[in-house]
Design a protein around this motif. Structure first.
Motif, PDB file in Angstrom:
ATOM      1  N   GLY A  97      25.321 -11.235   1.208  1.00 56.32           N
ATOM      2  CA  GLY A  97      24.790 -11.113  -0.138  1.00 56.32           C
ATOM      3  C   GLY A  97      24.710  -9.671  -0.573  1.00 56.32           C
ATOM      4  O   GLY A  97      25.600  -8.883  -0.302  1.00 56.32           O
ATOM      5  N   VAL A  98      23.621  -9.313  -1.221  1.00 59.23           N
ATOM      6  CA  VAL A  98      23.415  -7.963  -1.734  1.00 59.23           C
ATOM      7  C   VAL A  98      22.147  -7.401  -1.111  1.00 59.23           C
ATOM      8  O   VAL A  98      21.139  -8.092  -1.017  1.00 59.23           O
ATOM      9  CB  VAL A  98      23.274  -7.978  -3.279  1.00 59.23           C
ATOM     10  N   LEU A  99      22.210  -6.150  -0.691  1.00 55.46           N
ATOM     11  CA  LEU A  99      21.044  -5.467  -0.130  1.00 55.46           C
ATOM     12  C   LEU A  99      20.516  -4.493  -1.165  1.00 55.46           C
ATOM     13  O   LEU A  99      21.252  -3.637  -1.658  1.00 55.46           O
ATOM     14  CB  LEU A  99      21.431  -4.710   1.144  1.00 55.46           C
ATOM     15  N   LEU A 100      19.256  -4.655  -1.543  1.00 54.98           N
ATOM     16  CA  LEU A 100      18.597  -3.732  -2.465  1.00 54.98           C
ATOM     17  C   LEU A 100      17.601  -2.902  -1.681  1.00 54.98           C
ATOM     18  O   LEU A 100      16.790  -3.455  -0.936  1.00 54.98           O
ATOM     19  CB  LEU A 100      17.846  -4.492  -3.560  1.00 54.98           C
ATOM     20  N   SER A 101      17.657  -1.596  -1.851  1.00 54.93           N
ATOM     21  CA  SER A 101      16.709  -0.701  -1.188  1.00 54.93           C
ATOM     22  C   SER A 101      15.959   0.087  -2.254  1.00 54.93           C
ATOM     23  O   SER A 101      16.563   0.572  -3.206  1.00 54.93           O
ATOM     24  CB  SER A 101      17.441   0.281  -0.267  1.00 54.93           C
ATOM     25  N   PHE A 102      14.656   0.191  -2.094  1.00 52.89           N
ATOM     26  CA  PHE A 102      13.819   0.929  -3.030  1.00 52.89           C
ATOM     27  C   PHE A 102      13.036   1.984  -2.266  1.00 52.89           C
ATOM     28  O   PHE A 102      12.586   1.740  -1.147  1.00 52.89           O
ATOM     29  CB  PHE A 102      12.805   0.001  -3.718  1.00 52.89           C
ATOM     30  N   SER A 103      12.851   3.127  -2.866  1.00 53.34           N
ATOM     31  CA  SER A 103      11.957   4.137  -2.299  1.00 53.34           C
ATOM     32  C   SER A 103      11.290   4.875  -3.457  1.00 53.34           C
ATOM     33  O   SER A 103      11.811   4.910  -4.559  1.00 53.34           O
ATOM     34  CB  SER A 103      12.721   5.110  -1.399  1.00 53.34           C
ATOM     35  N   ALA A 104      10.122   5.427  -3.170  1.00 52.86           N
ATOM     36  CA  ALA A 104       9.373   6.126  -4.209  1.00 52.86           C
ATOM     37  C   ALA A 104       8.541   7.229  -3.583  1.00 52.86           C
ATOM     38  O   ALA A 104       8.151   7.143  -2.420  1.00 52.86           O
ATOM     39  CB  ALA A 104       8.453   5.164  -4.955  1.00 52.86           C
ATOM     40  N   ASP A 105       8.288   8.249  -4.355  1.00 53.21           N
ATOM     41  CA  ASP A 105       7.402   9.321  -3.936  1.00 53.21           C
ATOM     42  C   ASP A 105       5.975   8.865  -4.254  1.00 53.21           C
ATOM     43  O   ASP A 105       5.596   8.763  -5.415  1.00 53.21           O
ATOM     44  CB  ASP A 105       7.738  10.600  -4.698  1.00 53.21           C
ATOM     45  N   VAL A 106       5.202   8.550  -3.226  1.00 47.50           N
ATOM     46  CA  VAL A 106       3.868   7.996  -3.448  1.00 47.50           C
ATOM     47  C   VAL A 106       2.896   9.021  -4.043  1.00 47.50           C
ATOM     48  O   VAL A 106       1.805   8.658  -4.455  1.00 47.50           O
ATOM     49  CB  VAL A 106       3.273   7.367  -2.174  1.00 47.50           C
ATOM     50  N   ARG A 107       3.300  10.268  -4.102  1.00 45.45           N
ATOM     51  CA  ARG A 107       2.468  11.261  -4.805  1.00 45.45           C
ATOM     52  C   ARG A 107       2.563  11.052  -6.306  1.00 45.45           C
ATOM     53  O   ARG A 107       1.654  11.386  -7.053  1.00 45.45           O
ATOM     54  CB  ARG A 107       2.890  12.688  -4.454  1.00 45.45           C
ATOM     55  N   LEU A 142       3.984   7.896  -7.646  1.00 45.66           N
ATOM     56  CA  LEU A 142       3.828   6.466  -7.904  1.00 45.66           C
ATOM     57  C   LEU A 142       3.050   5.876  -6.736  1.00 45.66           C
ATOM     58  O   LEU A 142       3.589   5.667  -5.664  1.00 45.66           O
ATOM     59  CB  LEU A 142       5.201   5.796  -8.018  1.00 45.66           C
ATOM     60  N   PRO A 143       1.768   5.628  -6.917  1.00 45.09           N
ATOM     61  CA  PRO A 143       0.931   5.132  -5.818  1.00 45.09           C
ATOM     62  C   PRO A 143       1.449   3.802  -5.260  1.00 45.09           C
ATOM     63  O   PRO A 143       2.041   3.002  -5.986  1.00 45.09           O
ATOM     64  CB  PRO A 143      -0.442   4.935  -6.461  1.00 45.09           C
ATOM     65  N   PRO A 144       1.242   3.573  -3.954  1.00 47.45           N
ATOM     66  CA  PRO A 144       1.736   2.347  -3.316  1.00 47.45           C
ATOM     67  C   PRO A 144       1.309   1.067  -4.023  1.00 47.45           C
ATOM     68  O   PRO A 144       2.101   0.132  -4.122  1.00 47.45           O
ATOM     69  CB  PRO A 144       1.142   2.410  -1.906  1.00 47.45           C
ATOM     70  N   ASP A 145       0.101   1.013  -4.560  1.00 43.97           N
ATOM     71  CA  ASP A 145      -0.342  -0.216  -5.215  1.00 43.97           C
ATOM     72  C   ASP A 145       0.437  -0.490  -6.498  1.00 43.97           C
ATOM     73  O   ASP A 145       0.502  -1.632  -6.960  1.00 43.97           O
ATOM     74  CB  ASP A 145      -1.846  -0.181  -5.496  1.00 43.97           C
ATOM     75  N   ARG A 146       1.075   0.527  -7.068  1.00 41.80           N
ATOM     76  CA  ARG A 146       1.919   0.339  -8.252  1.00 41.80           C
ATOM     77  C   ARG A 146       3.367   0.069  -7.862  1.00 41.80           C
ATOM     78  O   ARG A 146       4.103  -0.597  -8.567  1.00 41.80           O
ATOM     79  CB  ARG A 146       1.874   1.581  -9.149  1.00 41.80           C
ATOM     80  N   PHE A 147       3.796   0.609  -6.709  1.00 34.98           N
ATOM     81  CA  PHE A 147       5.184   0.475  -6.286  1.00 34.98           C
ATOM     82  C   PHE A 147       5.454  -0.818  -5.523  1.00 34.98           C
ATOM     83  O   PHE A 147       6.490  -1.453  -5.715  1.00 34.98           O
ATOM     84  CB  PHE A 147       5.586   1.669  -5.409  1.00 34.98           C
ATOM     85  N   GLU A 148       4.542  -1.218  -4.660  1.00 31.15           N
ATOM     86  CA  GLU A 148       4.769  -2.360  -3.774  1.00 31.15           C
ATOM     87  C   GLU A 148       5.132  -3.657  -4.503  1.00 31.15           C
ATOM     88  O   GLU A 148       5.957  -4.424  -4.003  1.00 31.15           O
ATOM     89  CB  GLU A 148       3.575  -2.564  -2.846  1.00 31.15           C
TER      90      GLU A 148
END
Length: 58
Positions: A10-20, A22-28
């Motif tokens: 299928g397709v693999l989607l990868s996400f990453s964010a700078d938690v400084r 975008l806080p984890p509770d907004r990114f997760e």
């Protein structure tokens, strides 16, 4: 940042964010929401995803 890769199953989607920035509770929730949309849309071609179909090139 996101990355999309073709995989044999299928397709693999990868996400990453700078938690400084975008806080984890907004990114997760983001990857979970994308997965939920994909699971809902996969068997039903009428579910609006906001993504245009790919156009085949000659």
């Amino acid at each position: 940042m996101q990355d999309v890769a073709d995989e044999p199953a299928g397709v693999l989607l990868s996400f990453s964010a700078d938690v400084r920035l975008l806080p984890p509770d907004r990114f997760e929730p983001l990857p979970r929401d994308v997965e939920g949309l994909a699971v809902t849309a996969a068997p039903d071609g009428t579910v609006p995803t906001g993504v245009s179909p790919a156009v085949a090139t000659p």
